[in-house]
Design an enzyme around this catalytic site. Sequence first.
Site, PDB file in Angstrom:
ATOM      1  N   ASP A 168      44.340 -78.693  59.244  1.00 42.44           N
ATOM      2  CA  ASP A 168      43.974 -76.851  59.882  1.00 42.44           C
ATOM      3  C   ASP A 168      43.011 -77.211  60.697  1.00 42.44           C
ATOM      4  O   ASP A 168      42.369 -77.684  59.977  1.00 42.44           O
ATOM      5  CB  ASP A 168      43.739 -76.515  58.313  1.00 42.44           C
ATOM      6  N   HIS A 199      47.367 -74.987  59.643  1.00 44.77           N
ATOM      7  CA  HIS A 199      46.439 -73.431  58.901  1.00 44.77           C
ATOM      8  C   HIS A 199      48.035 -72.521  59.694  1.00 44.77           C
ATOM      9  O   HIS A 199      48.648 -72.145  60.581  1.00 44.77           O
ATOM     10  CB  HIS A 199      45.781 -72.519  60.125  1.00 44.77           C
TER      11      HIS A 199
END
Length: 230
Positions: A168, A199
């Site tokens: 992420d 993400h």
Amino acid sequence: MSITIDATDGSGSFNAYVAAPSATPRAAIIVIQEIFGVNPGIRKKCDDWAAQGYLAIAPDLFWRLQPGIELDSDIPEQFQQALDWMGKFDQANGIADIEATIKAARRQLGGGKVGVVGYCLGGRLAFMTATRTDSDASVGYYGVGIDNLLGEKHAIAKPVLLHIPQADHFVTPEVQAKMHEGLDDHPKVTLFDYPGEDHGFAAEMGKRRSDEAAQLADKRTADFFAENLG
């Protein structure tokens, strides 16, 4: 369909997208938006929960800024707009609006359990909902900045599930490590890591989606709600 919910502070009212199952709901799930508003992807999340027997409600949390914001993460200008809206968003007001939505869901159910699931900004708000409201179960996907909310973990009384993509780019490995350090031993919290995922991997549509990981995370979420909401 949509419903109108009154804000608890008397400042106005906001719309919420509602998807209802064909039979009596087994429980309710509040779907907490990303920074892109209650867009087609969030509405599809609601529709999918309704297909599994839940009353699903997605409140328009940006209504105090501008009602009805819907943005596409794959369009760079709209992605930047979303970041700008997030910068102006008052998270405490957002939690109050989520709490008002939980109460509205309970009224529609005539009692019964209400869970929340959020994505991105919504993942952070889902954690805050777990610490600040009476939600019966809370799920956060790639929540941002949860490391600076760990001082609230003592207030978690109901089950929490967090999905953490290890690649992420909004949540660094250091932040992920703090989340694990702060929450791994909490009896109410479960964390799942997703190696190589970024993400937004569970977005319903668009370039961010990573289908295999999304399906795994969504199955874990469905099992979690089945166990904790009934």
